[in-house]
Design a protein around this motif. Structure first.
Motif, PDB file in Angstrom:
ATOM      1  N   ILE B  11      -1.717 -44.840 -10.095  1.00  0.00           N
ATOM      2  CA  ILE B  11      -0.931 -43.613 -10.273  1.00  0.00           C
ATOM      3  C   ILE B  11      -1.524 -42.608  -9.307  1.00  0.00           C
ATOM      4  CG2 ILE B  11      -0.351 -41.735 -11.825  1.00  0.00           C
ATOM      5  CD1 ILE B  11      -0.489 -43.632 -14.132  1.00  0.00           C
ATOM      6  N   GLU B  12      -0.739 -42.079  -8.520  1.00  0.00           N
ATOM      7  CA  GLU B  12      -1.244 -41.114  -7.549  1.00  0.00           C
ATOM      8  C   GLU B  12      -0.834 -39.714  -7.942  1.00  0.00           C
ATOM      9  OE1 GLU B  12      -1.164 -44.041  -3.685  1.00  0.00           O
ATOM     10  OE2 GLU B  12      -0.187 -42.076  -3.643  1.00  0.00           O
ATOM     11  N   ALA B  13      -1.718 -38.803  -7.601  1.00  0.00           N
ATOM     12  CA  ALA B  13      -1.362 -37.403  -7.875  1.00  0.00           C
ATOM     13  C   ALA B  13      -0.264 -36.982  -6.951  1.00  0.00           C
ATOM     14  CB  ALA B  13      -2.583 -36.517  -7.648  1.00  0.00           C
ATOM     15  N   PHE B  14       0.322 -35.878  -7.406  1.00  0.00           N
ATOM     16  CA  PHE B  14       1.355 -35.390  -6.507  1.00  0.00           C
ATOM     17  C   PHE B  14       0.721 -35.023  -5.194  1.00  0.00           C
ATOM     18  CE2 PHE B  14       4.741 -35.695  -9.192  1.00  0.00           C
ATOM     19  CZ  PHE B  14       4.645 -34.953 -10.373  1.00  0.00           C
ATOM     20  N   LYS B  15       1.408 -35.321  -4.187  1.00  0.00           N
ATOM     21  CA  LYS B  15       0.836 -35.019  -2.889  1.00  0.00           C
ATOM     22  C   LYS B  15       0.968 -33.553  -2.538  1.00  0.00           C
ATOM     23  CE  LYS B  15       0.439 -39.408  -0.604  1.00  0.00           C
ATOM     24  NZ  LYS B  15       0.439 -40.270  -1.705  1.00  0.00           N
TER      25      LYS B  15
END
Lengths: 114, 732
Positions: B11-15
């Motif tokens: 899960i990636e943080a919002f860029k």
């Protein structure tokens, strides 16, 4: 004040006591002592010697002990004629304490007040 | 299906940063702001705590803590300014009440606000280093209300005015005061800075003024009562509506103004000061003075010094007043009464303070020793008590009296003089059989032994032993005589060991033939059982009972001294005797003879002899006759002189001389002891050491010490050091 007596004089002075007293006695008869003092202090001058002898005849009238004899020379040697360096706590024989009292009471010496 | 590589789930943080909508923050803040208004307007009931808490939480979470915090500050400040105005507008006594009311409301509001802002308090506040909400609320209150220019000085003035009025006797609203001061305390250093400091200053000047007034119109006792009252008032005031920490400060102000500043004047106040209180036994006033003065520096010191001076002066007068010295027993009783008086004062009023006890003791020691007859008089006092004073008194009371005497004894510097007199007086008591209680005598010896050691009392105890032994000896003597004695005179003998008894040796006088027989029989008997001893009759110490028949066949029994007996017996063969004849026949020493004749011929009611001429004094050419015409309503007539009296001047000189003689060997022994152990010592140290060694017996004269040293030099026990003439050496 006259010069300090020599060591020789002291020896002679102390010897005089032993020589002049009666055999078997511990003390020196007063008259004899006075005679000796007159003699000795003609050699080395102490100006209070006459008062000393007078005082003894008046107040003491008894024989002189050896300690008193030898301490008298110390007294004559060290204490000045105004008695300004005489210390009541100085372990002087009581006769000499009384002599100082005699001198001051009779106004013979005015001790400087400190 | 082919095996596929499993991809880890990421899960990636919002860029891109997700910003909360600023408008959202503003909206949220407005909700909170409104809530605060409502809270301050007493409309909190309609609010939802949960919602408000959430709003505040969100703001902080989304990094709007700063906005929230400063908004809070602004809003609260705004409200406080309004509140300030309403307080300022309050009139008169409503001022404090309004302040109090608003404070209460503020606190309630603050609590709610803090609850709402709790999340901010826990996170944003510490991390940004801001003041937590509660403290913030207090600070804002302080800055906007208490330190508002229109309120600050008015508040202080109001408070001080109320206190002043209360001091003047008015009743004030203490509850309200309590609340206000509590408020100030809650605000940190505001209490000390804004209130306490000026309070103390104003109080100081109040008490300074009051004490000036009072000291002019009150006597010492009254003044102290008033001071004490003020002190307790202030303590009470503190307990009711001030911070407890103020108590010690305000009491110290009162103590300073009312007591410390006027100590001197109070103590020395004419007719009512310390000395008057002591003289009149004003226990309550003295206790009050003690309790008040102990609070100030050197207060007790002053009391003690004045008391000591007074004691020494009255003591000095007592021991130098010839009137008071006429009767030794009275004199000592005065001393004891004085001691009792002060013991009571110290116990009742001075809290048994040890330093006062010491001052009392040192004063007594000082003036008792001013009179060199004190040892003699104290012994005479004991003599009087043991002879008759303690007759019929219970055992415990006897102990009390003797203990008091011992207390005086301890003050004596010349204990050896006391010993000499005590011995004399004891001897007289024992030999005349005139002691009220053997137990009391023994008790006294024990006390002296405890105080001074065995040596002091060994001779005294020897005297008691002699008395007892004599009884046994006498019994043995009469048993051995059987019928041989018959009608002759009866003999009672006391055999005294020389050295234990204070006898003055004197040659025996000539005993009358009537008694020589039995005396010789006793001597033979005694020496028979005690070979190697020598017995001498002490004719100056004995007594006799004589049966005499006068003119009209009147029979009397005369109790006389031995000397008097010798004189009277002469008149059995002749009617007339001259002084010279009596002297020759009896060989009694002249001064004693004169005294005896005087008591036999010149005293009314006891004149068994008649003298020519009838003058009072005995002259060498007087003549004496048996007085046929003697009468007395008593069958038994006592003529001898027995009781101890205070010595005449010459006797006193003699005793003192003997004491001085006895001291010489003691001093020498002390010098030798000291030099033996120290080997070399300077003159002054010897004097100090000797004095300290002997001080339990007497105070040696430094001149005497010096003479003893010289005597020891002459006898070659010591010598002067060759180098330093002030040093002495021990010669082994």
């Amino acid at each position: 004040m006259a010069s300090v007596p020599s060591e020789k004089f002291r020896e002679i002075y102390n010897f005089a006591f032993v020589w002049a007293k009666e055999k078997g006695q511990k003390s020196l008869a007063l008259e004899t002592a006075i005679g000796m003092w007159q003699l000795l202090f003609a050699e080395w001058h102490w100006s209070l010697v006459d008062h000393w002898c007078q005082f003894l005849q008046l107040k003491h009238n008894k024989a002189i002990s050896r300690d008193t004899w030898s301490q008298l020379l110390e007294f004559a040697k060290t204490i000045d004629l105004q008695l300004s360096n005489y210390d009541e706590e100085g372990a002087w024989p009581y006769l000499i304490d009384e002599f100082v009292e005699y001198l001051t009471e009779n106004g013979i010496v005015q001790r400087p007040r400190n | 299906m082919s095996a596929q590589k499993r991809r880890t789930f990421k899960i990636e943080a919002f860029k891109h940063r997700v910003e909360i909508d600023p408008k959202y923050a503003e909206r949220t803040w407005k909700v909170l702001e409104h809530a605060i208004h409502e809270i301050y307007n007493h409309n909190a009931s309609g609010l939802s705590f949960e919602e408000l808490y959430r709003n505040a939480y969100n703001m902080v979470l989304h990094k709007y803590g700063e906005k929230l915090y400063s908004g809070l500050v602004t809003t609260m400040t705004g409200h406080l300014k309004e509140i300030a105005k309403s307080i300022e507008d309050a009139q008169g006594s409503l001022f404090l009440e309004e302040l109090d009311r608003k404070w209460g409301e503020h606190n309630k509001a603050l609590q709610m606000i803090r609850d709402i802002m709790m999340y901010m308090d826990r996170t944003f506040v510490p991390s940004s280093g801001r003041t937590p909400v509660h403290d913030l609320g207090l600070n804002l209150w302080r800055d906007n209300i208490i330190h508002s220019s229109k309120i600050q000085s008015r508040l202080l003035d109001t408070l001080l005015d109320l206190i002043h009025r209360e001091r003047k006797g008015e009743v004030i609203n203490r509850g309200l005061m309590r609340n206000i001061t509590k408020m100030l305390m809650d605000l940190g250093p505001v209490y000390q800075e804004d209130f306490e400091k000026p309070f103390l200053e104003v109080s100081a000047s109040f008490y300074s003024g009051e004490s000036q007034q009072l000291i002019e119109c009150c006597d010492c006792g009254e003044y102290l009562r008033k001071a004490e009252k003020r002190l307790s008032e202030e303590t009470e005031r503190v307990s009711h509506y001030l911070d407890s920490g103020s108590e010690v400060k305000i009491t110290s102000v009162v103590e300073g103004e009312m007591i410390a500043n006027h100590m001197q004047r109070l103590v020395h106040m004419e007719n009512s000061g310390l000395v008057n209180m002591l003289v009149d036994d004003k226990y309550e006033d003295l206790a009050r003075m003690y309790n008040l003065f102990r609070r100030v520096t050197d207060g007790l010191l002053m009391i003690r010094d004045v008391m000591t001076l007074h004691l020494r002066e009255t003591g000095r007068q007592l021991v130098s007043d010839p009137e008071k010295l006429k009767d030794p027993v009275d004199f000592v009783q005065h001393l004891l009464d004085e001691k009792d008086k002060y013991d009571l004062i110290i116990s009742k009023s001075f809290n048994n303070d040890k330093t006062f006890q010491n001052a009392l003791n040192s004063s007594f020691e000082y003036f008792i020793n001013l009179n060199n007859r004190s040892p003699e008089f104290i012994s005479l006092y004991v003599d009087d008590k043991l002879r008759k004073g303690l007759k019929g008194v219970s055992e415990e009371d006897v102990e009390v009296v003797l203990d008091k005497v011992m207390m005086l004894f301890r003050y004596l510097q010349e204990k050896d003089v006391f010993e000499k007199y005590y011995k004399q007086h004891l001897a007289k008591r024992l030999l005349s059989g005139k002691t009220v209680s053997d137990d009391a005598e023994r008790s006294m010896i024990v006390k002296l032994k405890t105080e001074c050691g065995y040596q002091f009392t060994s001779k005294l105890e020897g005297m008691f032993t002699d008395m007892k032994t004599s009884v046994d000896t006498l019994q043995g003597f009469y048993a051995s005589q059987h019928a041989e004695i018959g009608d002759g005179p009866t003999l009672a003998v006391q055999v005294l060991t020389t050295g234990s008894w204070p006898t003055q040796p004197s040659a025996p006088c000539n005993l009358p033939t009537e008694i020589i027989g039995i005396c010789e029989k006793f001597r033979t008997y005694y020496l028979g059982t005690h070979t190697g001893r020598r017995l001498t009759w002490q004719t100056n110490m004995g007594t006799a009972d004589i049966k005499a028949t006068f003119g009209k066949a009147q029979k009397h029994e005369l109790n006389v001294s031995t000397y008097q007996m010798c004189i009277l017996m002469l008149f059995n063969s002749v009617d007339r005797l001259s002084y010279k004849e009596i002297e020759q026949a009896t060989e009694i020493p002249a001064s004693d003879l004169k005294r005896c004749l005087q008591s036999l011929a010149c005293v009314k009611g006891k004149n068994v002899l008649r003298k020519e001429p009838m003058s009072k004094d005995i002259a060498e050419d007087d003549a004496f006759y048996f007085n046929d015409k003697f009468t007395s309503k008593f069958i038994k007539v006592k003529i001898g002189t027995v009781a101890a009296q205070k010595e005449s001047e010459p006797e006193k000189q003699e005793t003192r001389q003997r004491v001085e003689e006895d001291r010489k060997p003691q001093i020498e022994a002390a010098i030798v002891r000291i030099m033996k152990s120290r080997r070399v010592l300077d003159h002054n140290t010897i004097v100090t050491e000797v004095t300290s060694q002997l001080q339990s017996r007497f105070l040696p004269n430094p001149v005497v010490i010096k003479k003893r040293i010289e005597s020891l030099i002459e006898r070659e026990f010591l010598e002067r050091d060759k180098a330093d003439r002030k040093l002495y050496r021990y010669l082994a």
